[in-house]
Write an enzyme that holds these catalytic residues in place. Structure first.
Site, PDB file in Angstrom:
ATOM      1  N   ASP A 134       0.772  -1.048   0.087  1.00 52.11           N
ATOM      2  CA  ASP A 134       0.079  -0.299  -0.047  1.00 52.11           C
ATOM      3  C   ASP A 134       0.895   1.165   0.083  1.00 52.11           C
ATOM      4  OD1 ASP A 134      -2.374  -1.746   0.140  1.00 52.11           O
ATOM      5  OD2 ASP A 134      -2.440  -1.477   2.175  1.00 52.11           O
ATOM      6  N   LYS A 135       0.354   2.473  -0.280  1.00 52.75           N
ATOM      7  CA  LYS A 135       0.972   3.622  -0.362  1.00 52.75           C
ATOM      8  C   LYS A 135       1.940   4.057   0.838  1.00 52.75           C
ATOM      9  CE  LYS A 135       0.296   8.606  -1.088  1.00 52.75           C
ATOM     10  NZ  LYS A 135      -0.894   9.826  -1.299  1.00 52.75           N
TER      11      LYS A 135
END
Length: 329
Positions: A134-135
């Site tokens: 995830d970012k």
């Protein structure tokens, strides 16, 4: 479509989510507001209650085209590299590959600059990518440099022959020393951008954890291993236990159930100063796709998880009630 008695009285946006595949409630609301979806040829509000026999019609515009990938001279922490693969330590705040809304500044843009040979490996939009973080999750990733390596490493992930370990800081005091979460995960029934353990079409998911360190009643540092790789798996599983990852604005935004009420207001204020979820992909172990040698890699705990003043101050709240002081781990 014609509204049936099954949908009678439901909100218009919720009705559309039920009948349009991969449509989130937010997307449905936007389509309704912009006049793309009508009720009996009239524009209605997203909260309009539909009635049996009404006709819902309209068009869904084509999605924005994916951006082209191009090299960018961005910092890239390479842990290991050979002619077949690259091991990197992804920093928090970096999106893995371009997508609508993220046309530049991604990990792929950096890889194309530092390792131009990966262009086209595994696809034009996601060259070299065999898995994602995830970012706002930091940590270790493996990137394929050749088509053969891409296929081989993808197969290792699919057969679950890659060992992935994370470190996560969660809310509350988890009293058990270790545990296993096996709740299936799928798309959220109403918000298509989120995942949920209450999905209508879930897939098996398994997360194994053990306690690394307790910080009073406020937080627990965990060693986490995932056997499957579902989207947002760790974040969803610990949120389902009412011990969400600290700093997770998607799955950890509700009132905290596993922290004594006396702490809640002060902790909620401190939470706002934490810029991302406290989750780090710490280690990766797998067999090299060419040599067969077992490779083991680790990425050090990032500074914002190890010594960040806002986290230290948040945890200090619990200890201050008891007249004690927290020493940073």
């Amino acid at each position: 479509m014609i509204v049936t008695c099954k949908d009678d009285g439901n909100r218009l946006d919720s009705t559309l989510v039920t009948h349009i595949e991969n449509c989130s409630r937010t997307s449905a609301s936007e389509l309704i507001k912009k006049g793309f979806l009508l009720v009996n040829n009239k524009i209605k509000k997203p909260g309009y209650r539909v009635k049996t026999g009404e006709k819902l019609q309209g068009t869904i515009p084509r999605p924005s085209p994916l951006p082209d990938c191009y090299p960018e001279n961005l910092p890239l922490e390479i842990i290991f590299q050979d002619p077949h693969l690259i091991i990197i330590n992804k920093q928090p705040g970096i999106v893995v590959h371009p997508s609508p809304g993220h046309s530049c500044g991604t990990l792929v843009n950096a890889l194309l600059y530092h390792c131009p040979d990966i262009e086209g490996v595994g696809g034009a939009i996601r060259p070299g990518i065999v898995h994602r973080l995830d970012k706002d999750t930091s940590g270790i990733m493996v990137i394929a440099k050749t088509h053969y390596a891409h296929t081989a490493i993808s197969s290792l992930f699919k057969s679950r022959d890659i060992k992935k370990e994370y470190i996560g800081l969660v809310y509350g005091n988890i009293k058990e020393k270790k545990g296993r979460i096996t709740l299936p995960i799928g798309r959220h029934p109403f918000d298509r951008k989120k995942m949920s353990v209450n999905s209508k079409r879930p897939r098996s998911a398994e997360t194994i954890w053990s306690v690394n360190k307790h910080f009073g009643d406020v937080a627990t540092l965990l060693d986490i291993q995932i056997k499957t790789g579902r989207t947002h798996q760790i974040r969803v599983h610990f949120a389902s236990m009412h011990h969400p990852i600290i700093g997770d604005c998607i799955y950890g935004s509700r009132k905290l159930k596993n922290i004594p009420t006396i702490y809640n207001n002060d902790i909620q204020k401190k939470i706002k100063t934490i810029p991302r979820q406290m989750l780090h992909a710490h280690s990766l172990s797998f067999k090299h796709p060419i040599s067969g040698e077992t490779l083991n890699f680790t990425a050090p705990i990032p500074e914002d998880m190890n010594k960040r003043s806002s986290i230290r101050a948040m945890i200090n709240i619990a200890f201050s009630f008891k007249g004690r002081c927290f020493a940073c781990c």
